[in-house]
Each structure stands twice: as structure tokens, then as C-alpha cells.
Design a protein around this motif. Structure first.
Motif, PDB file in Angstrom:
ATOM      1  N   ILE A  13     -18.813 -55.209 -73.077  1.00 13.94           N
ATOM      2  CA  ILE A  13     -18.588 -55.238 -71.628  1.00 13.94           C
ATOM      3  C   ILE A  13     -17.096 -55.185 -71.309  1.00 13.94           C
ATOM      4  O   ILE A  13     -16.683 -54.531 -70.358  1.00 13.94           O
ATOM      5  CB  ILE A  13     -19.286 -56.464 -70.981  1.00 13.94           C
ATOM      6  N   ALA A  14     -16.270 -55.823 -72.114  1.00 13.70           N
ATOM      7  CA  ALA A  14     -14.817 -55.783 -71.887  1.00 13.70           C
ATOM      8  C   ALA A  14     -14.295 -54.357 -71.995  1.00 13.70           C
ATOM      9  O   ALA A  14     -13.402 -53.951 -71.236  1.00 13.70           O
ATOM     10  CB  ALA A  14     -14.095 -56.691 -72.882  1.00 13.70           C
ATOM     11  N   ASP A  15     -14.865 -53.580 -72.912  1.00  7.94           N
ATOM     12  CA  ASP A  15     -14.423 -52.195 -73.088  1.00  7.94           C
ATOM     13  C   ASP A  15     -14.834 -51.308 -71.925  1.00  7.94           C
ATOM     14  O   ASP A  15     -14.209 -50.275 -71.687  1.00  7.94           O
ATOM     15  CB  ASP A  15     -14.976 -51.621 -74.399  1.00  7.94           C
ATOM     16  N   ARG A  16     -15.859 -51.685 -71.216  1.00  2.00           N
ATOM     17  CA  ARG A  16     -16.277 -50.935 -70.025  1.00  2.00           C
ATOM     18  C   ARG A  16     -15.366 -51.237 -68.840  1.00  2.00           C
ATOM     19  O   ARG A  16     -15.251 -50.438 -67.927  1.00  2.00           O
ATOM     20  CB  ARG A  16     -17.720 -51.260 -69.655  1.00  2.00           C
ATOM     21  N   LEU A  17     -14.729 -52.401 -68.884  1.00  2.00           N
ATOM     22  CA  LEU A  17     -13.854 -52.802 -67.785  1.00  2.00           C
ATOM     23  C   LEU A  17     -12.394 -52.434 -68.034  1.00  2.00           C
ATOM     24  O   LEU A  17     -11.664 -52.122 -67.095  1.00  2.00           O
ATOM     25  CB  LEU A  17     -13.963 -54.310 -67.557  1.00  2.00           C
ATOM     26  N   ILE A  18     -11.968 -52.497 -69.298  1.00  2.00           N
ATOM     27  CA  ILE A  18     -10.563 -52.289 -69.649  1.00  2.00           C
ATOM     28  C   ILE A  18     -10.503 -51.349 -70.847  1.00  2.00           C
ATOM     29  O   ILE A  18     -11.222 -51.556 -71.830  1.00  2.00           O
ATOM     30  CB  ILE A  18      -9.883 -53.633 -70.018  1.00  2.00           C
ATOM     31  N   ARG A  19      -9.639 -50.358 -70.773  1.00  2.00           N
ATOM     32  CA  ARG A  19      -9.495 -49.408 -71.872  1.00  2.00           C
ATOM     33  C   ARG A  19      -8.980 -50.102 -73.129  1.00  2.00           C
ATOM     34  O   ARG A  19      -8.076 -50.926 -73.066  1.00  2.00           O
ATOM     35  CB  ARG A  19      -8.522 -48.303 -71.453  1.00  2.00           C
ATOM     36  N   ARG A  20      -9.548 -49.768 -74.268  1.00  2.00           N
ATOM     37  CA  ARG A  20      -9.139 -50.357 -75.542  1.00  2.00           C
ATOM     38  C   ARG A  20      -7.715 -49.954 -75.902  1.00  2.00           C
ATOM     39  O   ARG A  20      -7.380 -48.775 -75.895  1.00  2.00           O
ATOM     40  CB  ARG A  20     -10.039 -49.894 -76.682  1.00  2.00           C
ATOM     41  N   SER A  21      -6.916 -50.945 -76.212  1.00  2.00           N
ATOM     42  CA  SER A  21      -5.580 -50.728 -76.769  1.00  2.00           C
ATOM     43  C   SER A  21      -5.160 -52.039 -77.417  1.00  2.00           C
ATOM     44  O   SER A  21      -5.750 -53.092 -77.148  1.00  2.00           O
ATOM     45  CB  SER A  21      -4.576 -50.323 -75.696  1.00  2.00           C
ATOM     46  N   LEU A  22      -4.154 -51.983 -78.233  1.00  2.00           N
ATOM     47  CA  LEU A  22      -3.680 -53.199 -78.883  1.00  2.00           C
ATOM     48  C   LEU A  22      -3.193 -54.212 -77.848  1.00  2.00           C
ATOM     49  O   LEU A  22      -3.474 -55.407 -77.953  1.00  2.00           O
ATOM     50  CB  LEU A  22      -2.580 -52.877 -79.895  1.00  2.00           C
ATOM     51  N   ALA A  23      -2.506 -53.737 -76.828  1.00  2.00           N
ATOM     52  CA  ALA A  23      -1.995 -54.641 -75.791  1.00  2.00           C
ATOM     53  C   ALA A  23      -3.133 -55.333 -75.045  1.00  2.00           C
ATOM     54  O   ALA A  23      -3.096 -56.546 -74.837  1.00  2.00           O
ATOM     55  CB  ALA A  23      -1.107 -53.875 -74.811  1.00  2.00           C
ATOM     56  N   THR A  24      -4.153 -54.577 -74.655  1.00  2.00           N
ATOM     57  CA  THR A  24      -5.264 -55.205 -73.940  1.00  2.00           C
ATOM     58  C   THR A  24      -6.058 -56.116 -74.868  1.00  2.00           C
ATOM     59  O   THR A  24      -6.552 -57.160 -74.448  1.00  2.00           O
ATOM     60  CB  THR A  24      -6.199 -54.166 -73.279  1.00  2.00           C
ATOM     61  N   ASP A  25      -6.162 -55.735 -76.140  1.00  2.00           N
ATOM     62  CA  ASP A  25      -6.852 -56.603 -77.099  1.00  2.00           C
ATOM     63  C   ASP A  25      -6.157 -57.959 -77.208  1.00  2.00           C
ATOM     64  O   ASP A  25      -6.819 -58.996 -77.243  1.00  2.00           O
ATOM     65  CB  ASP A  25      -6.900 -55.958 -78.489  1.00  2.00           C
ATOM     66  N   ILE A  26      -4.833 -57.945 -77.265  1.00  2.00           N
ATOM     67  CA  ILE A  26      -4.077 -59.202 -77.365  1.00  2.00           C
ATOM     68  C   ILE A  26      -4.319 -60.065 -76.134  1.00  2.00           C
ATOM     69  O   ILE A  26      -4.552 -61.273 -76.242  1.00  2.00           O
ATOM     70  CB  ILE A  26      -2.577 -58.910 -77.580  1.00  2.00           C
ATOM     71  N   VAL A  27      -4.316 -59.447 -74.967  1.00  2.00           N
ATOM     72  CA  VAL A  27      -4.577 -60.190 -73.727  1.00  2.00           C
ATOM     73  C   VAL A  27      -5.998 -60.749 -73.729  1.00  2.00           C
ATOM     74  O   VAL A  27      -6.217 -61.923 -73.385  1.00  2.00           O
ATOM     75  CB  VAL A  27      -4.329 -59.301 -72.487  1.00  2.00           C
ATOM     76  N   LEU A  28      -6.972 -59.943 -74.127  1.00  2.00           N
ATOM     77  CA  LEU A  28      -8.366 -60.393 -74.148  1.00  2.00           C
ATOM     78  C   LEU A  28      -8.586 -61.521 -75.158  1.00  2.00           C
ATOM     79  O   LEU A  28      -9.290 -62.492 -74.871  1.00  2.00           O
ATOM     80  CB  LEU A  28      -9.298 -59.220 -74.457  1.00  2.00           C
ATOM     81  N   VAL A  29      -7.973 -61.401 -76.330  1.00  2.00           N
ATOM     82  CA  VAL A  29      -8.100 -62.452 -77.351  1.00  2.00           C
ATOM     83  C   VAL A  29      -7.503 -63.756 -76.836  1.00  2.00           C
ATOM     84  O   VAL A  29      -8.105 -64.831 -76.963  1.00  2.00           O
ATOM     85  CB  VAL A  29      -7.437 -61.996 -78.671  1.00  2.00           C
ATOM     86  N   ALA A  30      -6.330 -63.671 -76.234  1.00  2.00           N
ATOM     87  CA  ALA A  30      -5.691 -64.874 -75.690  1.00  2.00           C
ATOM     88  C   ALA A  30      -6.516 -65.458 -74.545  1.00  2.00           C
ATOM     89  O   ALA A  30      -6.679 -66.686 -74.451  1.00  2.00           O
ATOM     90  CB  ALA A  30      -4.280 -64.552 -75.216  1.00  2.00           C
ATOM     91  N   ALA A  31      -7.058 -64.594 -73.692  1.00  2.00           N
ATOM     92  CA  ALA A  31      -7.884 -65.066 -72.575  1.00  2.00           C
ATOM     93  C   ALA A  31      -9.151 -65.750 -73.086  1.00  2.00           C
ATOM     94  O   ALA A  31      -9.582 -66.775 -72.531  1.00  2.00           O
ATOM     95  CB  ALA A  31      -8.239 -63.907 -71.653  1.00  2.00           C
ATOM     96  N   GLY A  32      -9.751 -65.213 -74.145  1.00  2.00           N
ATOM     97  CA  GLY A  32     -10.940 -65.842 -74.729  1.00  2.00           C
ATOM     98  C   GLY A  32     -10.635 -67.226 -75.282  1.00  2.00           C
ATOM     99  O   GLY A  32     -11.410 -68.169 -75.094  1.00  2.00           O
ATOM    100  N   ALA A  33      -9.491 -67.350 -75.951  1.00  2.00           N
ATOM    101  CA  ALA A  33      -9.074 -68.662 -76.457  1.00  2.00           C
ATOM    102  C   ALA A  33      -8.824 -69.612 -75.292  1.00  2.00           C
ATOM    103  O   ALA A  33      -9.235 -70.782 -75.324  1.00  2.00           O
ATOM    104  CB  ALA A  33      -7.818 -68.527 -77.322  1.00  2.00           C
TER     105      ALA A  33
END
Length: 196
Positions: A13-33
């Protein structure tokens, strides 16, 4: 042109909302934590294991981020809590938490997020029944690690371990699985509607 990303496999679902990239992955990982740390403060004190909102966060993080990013997010949560961020349940932190009675739950969160994320990448989160089964499987994964850990750390026998570390949480975990199981399929429908 390919984009570097921590995510692999099918989109979540995150990939449907935000395009995959290393920068967005870092933000998503931090937000999940961060979400896990926030929901850990919804706590009902009990000994030796409090009732908290952490497991709901773990299920949602795993399902929304996928196996790799979900596991990394919960590993980040554990690591930062060990080094001093006061976001384990009831604002606790430090190695004593992870090496104490609740440490197995925290370690189990990483495995549960990976499993739920893996199932979400196989579209188990698109329908309520599949999502609920995935989230219950995540909860079982947590207990598979947490209960033996609790028994070793406390010296409890099997009956006491189950009384202190499992039975009080069953109803809450089923409710969390139902809430998360309803939320994810609804989110997919809303995203599909918005994309149209």
C-alpha cells in the motif's frame, strides 16, 4: 531507469501512495519505527508484560511497508530503544528492556513485521479474511519468540508463562488483527478510487 530501493517484490500500500526510492524508503522505515514507539505508549501496566498498542503498529508497519522495510523499521525501533530513545512501552528504554522479560516481544516484532509484510506482498492484505489471517499469523510469530524468552528470563514454568505472557493478550490481539484486517483492505479500496 531503475530506482534504488530497500523494497523488493510486489508493491504494498505504501508503494501505491509513494514512489519507491531509497529516500522514501528511509522516511517510511523511520515513520514505521516512530509509529511503533507512539503506539507503545498506549499502555495498560501489567507485570511482567504490559498491554500496549505496539503489536497493532507492528502489523500495520509490516503490511504497509512489506517484508524488508517492515523488518528494518522494527529493527530500527529496537536498536534506537536500546541506545536510549524512550519509546518502548511506558517510555522505557535501554538494554535492560530488551534483555528483560519483554525483550522477546521486541525481537518478535521484527519477525512478525517481516512475515506480515511478506504476506501483504502476496496480496493477503487486499481482502479482510486474508488480512486478518496474516495479522493473526504475525501475532503468533511474536509469541513464538516472546514466550520462550519470557520463561527463560523470569524462570516461569509453562503454566505461569502462558498466564503472564499470553492469555491476558489474546482478546486484545484478536481485536487488533480485526482492526488492522479491516483497515488495510479499506485503504486499498480508497487508493484505487483515488487513482481513478
Amino acid at each position: 531507469m531503475s530506482t534504488v530501493s530497500l523494497a523488493s517484490g510486489r508493491p504494498t500500500i505504501a508503494d501505491r501512495l509513494i514512489r519507491r526510492s531509497l529516500a522514501t524508503d528511509i522516511v517510511l522505515v523511520a515513520a514505521g519505527a516512530g509509529l511503533t514507539g507512539l503506539l507503545a505508549q498506549w499502555v495498560i501496566p501489567m507485570w511482567p508484560v504490559p498491554f500496549s498498542g505496539q503489536t497493532l503498529a507492528v502489523l500495520l508497519v509490516g503490511a504497509s511497508l512489506g517484508a524488508a522495510r517492515g523488518a528494518i523499521s522494527l529493527a530500527l525501533y529496537a536498536l534506537l530503544g536500546v541506545i536510549g530513545v524512550p519509546w518502548f512501552s511506558d517510555w522505557s528504554h535501554g538494554p535492560s528492556v530488551v534483555f528483560g522479560p519483554t525483550g522477546g516481544y521486541i525481537v518478535g516484532f521484527i519477525a512478525a513485521a517481516a512475515l506480515v509484510g511478506w504476506l501483504a506482498q502476496r496480496q493477503w492484505d487486499r481482502k479482510v479474511v486474508g488480512a486478518v489471517v496474516a495479522f493473526l499469523a504475525g501475532s503468533v510469530t511474536i509469541y513464538a519468540i516472546a514466550l520462550p524468552w519470557l520463561a527463560v528470563v523470569t524462570g516461569f514454568d509453562l503454566a505461569t508463562t502462558l498466564q503472564r505472557g499470553l492469555y491476558p493478550f489474546i482478546v486484545g490481539d484478536v481485536l487488533k488483527a480485526l482492526v488492522a484486517g479491516a483497515a488495510l483492505p479499506l485503504s486499498w479500496k480508497l487508493v484505487a478510487r483515488a487513482k481513478r
